[in-house]
Structures are given as C-alpha cells and as structure tokens.
Design a protein around this motif. Structure first.
Motif, PDB file in Angstrom:
ATOM      1  N   MET A  34       0.796  -1.237  -0.008  1.00  0.00           N
ATOM      2  CA  MET A  34      -0.082  -0.226  -0.033  1.00  0.00           C
ATOM      3  C   MET A  34       0.839   1.174   0.035  1.00  0.00           C
ATOM      4  N   GLY A  35       0.339   2.020  -0.405  1.00  0.00           N
ATOM      5  CA  GLY A  35       1.043   3.457  -0.486  1.00  0.00           C
ATOM      6  C   GLY A  35       0.212   4.775  -0.585  1.00  0.00           C
ATOM      7  N   TRP A  36       0.870   5.974  -0.784  1.00  0.00           N
ATOM      8  CA  TRP A  36       0.211   7.108  -1.105  1.00  0.00           C
ATOM      9  C   TRP A  36       1.087   7.836  -2.326  1.00  0.00           C
ATOM     10  N   PHE A  37      -0.055   8.322  -2.969  1.00  0.00           N
ATOM     11  CA  PHE A  37       0.379   9.382  -4.025  1.00  0.00           C
ATOM     12  C   PHE A  37      -0.023  10.601  -3.979  1.00  0.00           C
ATOM     13  N   ARG A  38       0.302  11.426  -4.542  1.00  0.00           N
ATOM     14  CA  ARG A  38      -0.331  12.822  -4.617  1.00  0.00           C
ATOM     15  C   ARG A  38      -0.396  13.535  -5.939  1.00  0.00           C
ATOM     16  N   GLN A  39      -1.184  14.409  -6.058  1.00  0.00           N
ATOM     17  CA  GLN A  39      -1.551  15.151  -7.326  1.00  0.00           C
ATOM     18  C   GLN A  39      -1.722  16.570  -6.963  1.00  0.00           C
ATOM     19  N   TYR A  60      10.273   6.015   0.289  1.00  0.00           N
ATOM     20  CA  TYR A  60       9.743   7.210   0.463  1.00  0.00           C
ATOM     21  C   TYR A  60      10.202   8.145  -0.981  1.00  0.00           C
ATOM     22  N   ALA A  61       9.518   8.904  -1.368  1.00  0.00           N
ATOM     23  CA  ALA A  61       9.965   9.956  -2.456  1.00  0.00           C
ATOM     24  C   ALA A  61      10.892  10.826  -1.816  1.00  0.00           C
ATOM     25  N   ASP A  62      12.105  11.428  -2.504  1.00  0.00           N
ATOM     26  CA  ASP A  62      13.172  11.955  -1.966  1.00  0.00           C
ATOM     27  C   ASP A  62      12.426  13.208  -1.413  1.00  0.00           C
ATOM     28  N   SER A  63      11.504  13.814  -1.779  1.00  0.00           N
ATOM     29  CA  SER A  63      10.962  15.143  -1.490  1.00  0.00           C
ATOM     30  C   SER A  63      10.370  15.179  -0.111  1.00  0.00           C
ATOM     31  N   VAL A  64      10.029  13.742   0.324  1.00  0.00           N
ATOM     32  CA  VAL A  64       9.374  13.719   1.856  1.00  0.00           C
ATOM     33  C   VAL A  64      10.134  12.802   2.780  1.00  0.00           C
ATOM     34  N   LYS A  65      11.445  12.458   2.293  1.00  0.00           N
ATOM     35  CA  LYS A  65      12.190  11.627   3.366  1.00  0.00           C
ATOM     36  C   LYS A  65      12.410  12.544   4.616  1.00  0.00           C
ATOM     37  N   GLY A  66      12.531  12.266   5.638  1.00  0.00           N
ATOM     38  CA  GLY A  66      12.777  12.523   6.923  1.00  0.00           C
ATOM     39  C   GLY A  66      11.693  13.357   7.520  1.00  0.00           C
ATOM     40  N   ARG A  67      10.401  13.785   6.680  1.00  0.00           N
ATOM     41  CA  ARG A  67       9.576  14.444   6.955  1.00  0.00           C
ATOM     42  C   ARG A  67       8.040  13.738   7.144  1.00  0.00           C
ATOM     43  N   SER A  85       6.664  18.823   9.446  1.00  0.00           N
ATOM     44  CA  SER A  85       7.200  19.956   8.784  1.00  0.00           C
ATOM     45  C   SER A  85       6.672  20.155   7.375  1.00  0.00           C
ATOM     46  N   LEU A  86       5.623  20.153   7.330  1.00  0.00           N
ATOM     47  CA  LEU A  86       4.899  20.537   5.957  1.00  0.00           C
ATOM     48  C   LEU A  86       5.128  21.776   5.358  1.00  0.00           C
ATOM     49  N   LYS A  87       5.156  21.676   4.040  1.00  0.00           N
ATOM     50  CA  LYS A  87       5.499  22.861   3.093  1.00  0.00           C
ATOM     51  C   LYS A  87       4.546  23.002   2.017  1.00  0.00           C
ATOM     52  N   PRO A  88       4.366  24.350   1.582  1.00  0.00           N
ATOM     53  CA  PRO A  88       3.393  24.653   0.773  1.00  0.00           C
ATOM     54  C   PRO A  88       3.466  23.911  -0.642  1.00  0.00           C
ATOM     55  N   GLU A  89       4.519  23.287  -0.906  1.00  0.00           N
ATOM     56  CA  GLU A  89       4.873  22.401  -2.120  1.00  0.00           C
ATOM     57  C   GLU A  89       4.146  21.029  -1.657  1.00  0.00           C
ATOM     58  N   THR A 117      -7.949  12.789  -0.721  1.00  0.00           N
ATOM     59  CA  THR A 117      -8.103  13.776   0.515  1.00  0.00           C
ATOM     60  C   THR A 117      -7.329  15.076   0.207  1.00  0.00           C
ATOM     61  N   LEU A 118      -7.637  16.059   0.233  1.00  0.00           N
ATOM     62  CA  LEU A 118      -7.163  17.249  -0.274  1.00  0.00           C
ATOM     63  C   LEU A 118      -6.260  17.741   1.108  1.00  0.00           C
ATOM     64  N   VAL A 119      -4.959  18.133   0.745  1.00  0.00           N
ATOM     65  CA  VAL A 119      -4.092  18.752   1.800  1.00  0.00           C
ATOM     66  C   VAL A 119      -3.470  19.905   1.266  1.00  0.00           C
ATOM     67  N   THR A 120      -4.004  21.174   2.093  1.00  0.00           N
ATOM     68  CA  THR A 120      -3.494  22.392   1.492  1.00  0.00           C
ATOM     69  C   THR A 120      -2.465  22.958   2.763  1.00  0.00           C
ATOM     70  N   VAL A 121      -1.504  23.371   2.295  1.00  0.00           N
ATOM     71  CA  VAL A 121      -0.357  24.001   3.402  1.00  0.00           C
ATOM     72  C   VAL A 121      -0.051  25.366   2.896  1.00  0.00           C
ATOM     73  N   SER A 122      -0.475  26.368   3.767  1.00  0.00           N
ATOM     74  CA  SER A 122      -0.191  27.490   3.490  1.00  0.00           C
ATOM     75  C   SER A 122       0.933  28.199   3.943  1.00  0.00           C
TER      76      SER A 122
END
Length: 123
Positions: A34-39, A60-67, A85-89, A117-122
C-alpha cells in the motif's frame, strides 16, 4: 474488490503536522502493498510513500524523506501517513493506493485507488 477510503486532509500552515488515514475494506484474503500518491493542481500524480504487504519495507520519495512516515495496522486494515514539517509544495490531493503484485512506486502497478483527500499547506 477492494475499497480504499482516505481521511485526515485539511488546511494547515507551513511547519505543521497532519496524519492521513486510509481504511481498506473488501477482499482481504491476499496481501497488498500500500502507499500514497499525490497530485497537485496542474501536475501529474506522483508517488509519495509505500509499504510492502509485510510491512518490512518502506519506500519514500526524496521530497518527503525525513518528514513523512508510513505505517499500517493489520488488525484494522488501516494505513497511516504521518506528515511533519509540511511545506506549501506538499499541497495536493493525496490518494491511497493498493497493489497486489506490481510496484507500489509505479502508477502502472496500482490495482486500487481511493478517491483522495485534499491537503493544503499555507505559507
């Protein structure tokens, strides 16, 4: 058939944490990776994190490793994604995915998808 239902998305500020949950129901006689993708808006769906059917391997994708951290509760047929440690990206619709034999890191290997499910980081 397998049904996947995500929950836990929302609006947070940069630096905050959020936990997503994916509940799996239906056919449970075989194991699924199982896993997670995002768009993100205007972008292609991308792999974020995955866990093998046994739970012994995680990816883990490199962009999320450690977080981000993925885990699963077999007794509850549930998978979790702890996002710190969520980021706007990181803003995107997050999709739960299940694979019965293909690569959990590849869109082509996915057998079942949740509705997202929508995640929005301001900032």
């Amino acid at each position: 058939q397998v049904q996947l239902v995500e929950s836990g998305g929302g609006l947070v500020q940069a630096g905050d944490s959020l936990r997503l949950t994916c509940a799996r129901s239906g056919r449970t006689s075989i194991g699924y990776a199982m896993g997670w993708f995002r768009q993100a808006p205007g972008k292609e769906r991308e792999f974020v994190v995955g866990i093998s059917w046994s739970g012994s391997s995680t990816y883990y994708a490199d962009s999320v490793k450690g977080r981000f951290t993925i885990s699963r509760d077999y007794a509850k047929n549930t998978m979790y994604l702890q996002m710190n440690s969520l980021k706007p990206e990181d803003t995107a619709v997050y999709y739960c995915a299940a694979s019965s034999g293909g690569s959990i890191r590849d869109l082509r290997g996915i057998d079942y998808w949740g509705k997202g499910t929508l995640v929005t980081v301001s900032s």
